[in-house]
Design a protein around this motif. Structure first.
Motif: not given
Length: 283
Positions: A167-183
């Protein structure tokens, strides 16, 4: 594993409440006194926790070296019980019964409260094709039992812990850089689990779909935006609504066509029901 955790939790609860002994009972109650008690519900409720109640008394009997304890339940988990009904009858050493009273009632009150609260949400949408989910917003150490109570109330369990679902949440996205990058990173490094990602707007939803997410969580979106999101996501990803869900708005949210509605309040805000234990006879 969970049975072991429950047993350890009960041992800690006994040490917390009984410790070296119930000094009140020890100076008032004869050591070999036998009593019959009843556990009584003092409000309408959905029952949850009978298997755990039995296990607790089993652990307590070993701790206090007390045998010849009997418990007869009159209802099963999931039953609707009316105020004044006798949930269970108990017979055993009087000191033993009094030593276990508070922890046993706390357990039943908490779990039955969750089941009763969950049932209220489920009934609001029982004619619609949506699942009511819990979250990880549980009492530390009690998650297994609290999520069990949600299921008894008619809800379904979301992921149990960090280790059993992505489950990719907002803090994961913040660290990963973007929704696309995280997914994309999740898809590249995962072959076992479906990928769920939290989004805050339609733009992020569209990016999550393009990146290959399996489930998208709509975080605190208003109903009109949810409707649009469901239209965009149709036949592409499953949709979960989350944030700010209550008994007044759950049906309106469900009518948008989302597949799941997750509700942290099922466990973090459920009111314990009122249950008591009364000694009925001393033998």
């Amino acid at each position: 594993m969970f049975h072991f955790l429950v047993d350890e939790l009960f041992k800690i609860a006994i040490l917390e409440d009984v410790g070296i002994g119930d000094i009140t009972s020890e100076i008032i109650i004869p050591q070999k006194s036998i009593a019959i008690a009843e556990i009584i519900c003092k409000e309408n409720m959905i029952l949850a926790g009978i298997p755990f109640l039995k296990r607790f008394f089993s652990i307590l009997s070993k701790y206090m070296e007390s045998s010849n304890f009997f418990l007869k339940e009159n209802y099963n988990d999931g039953d609707f019980i009316e105020k004044g009904s006798v949930i269970a009858s108990l017979k055993g050493n009087a000191r033993f019964l009094l030593a276990g009273e508070r922890t046993a009632l706390n357990l039943l009150q908490r779990l039955s409260g969750i089941a009763t609260f969950t049932r209220e949400f489920v009934k609001k949408v029982e004619d619609l094709p949506v699942k009511i989910l819990d979250t990880r917003k549980t009492t530390p150490g009690l998650r297994f039992m609290e999520k069990y109570a949600v299921k008894i109330g008619g809800g379904s369990n979301h992921r149990f812990a960090l280790y059993d679902a992505i489950l990719i949440k907002d803090n994961h996205i913040k660290i990963a850089g973007s929704v696309e990058d995280a997914v994309i990173k999740a898809k590249k490094n995962n072959i076992y689990h479906k990928i769920e990602v939290e989004v805050k707007n339609i733009e992020e939803l569209e990016k999550a779909i393009r990146a290959g997410a399996d489930i998208v969580m709509l975080d605190n979106m208003d109903v009109e935006t949810m409707k649009k999101a469901v239209e965009i996501a149709k036949d592409k990803v499953l949709i979960e609504a989350s944030g700010g869900v209550n008994l007044d708005n759950i049906r309106e949210i469900a009518l948008t066509g989302v597949d799941f509605i997750s509700i942290g309040a099922l466990t973090h805000s459920a009111k314990a029901v009122d249950i008591s234990m009364k000694i009925r006879e001393v033998l």
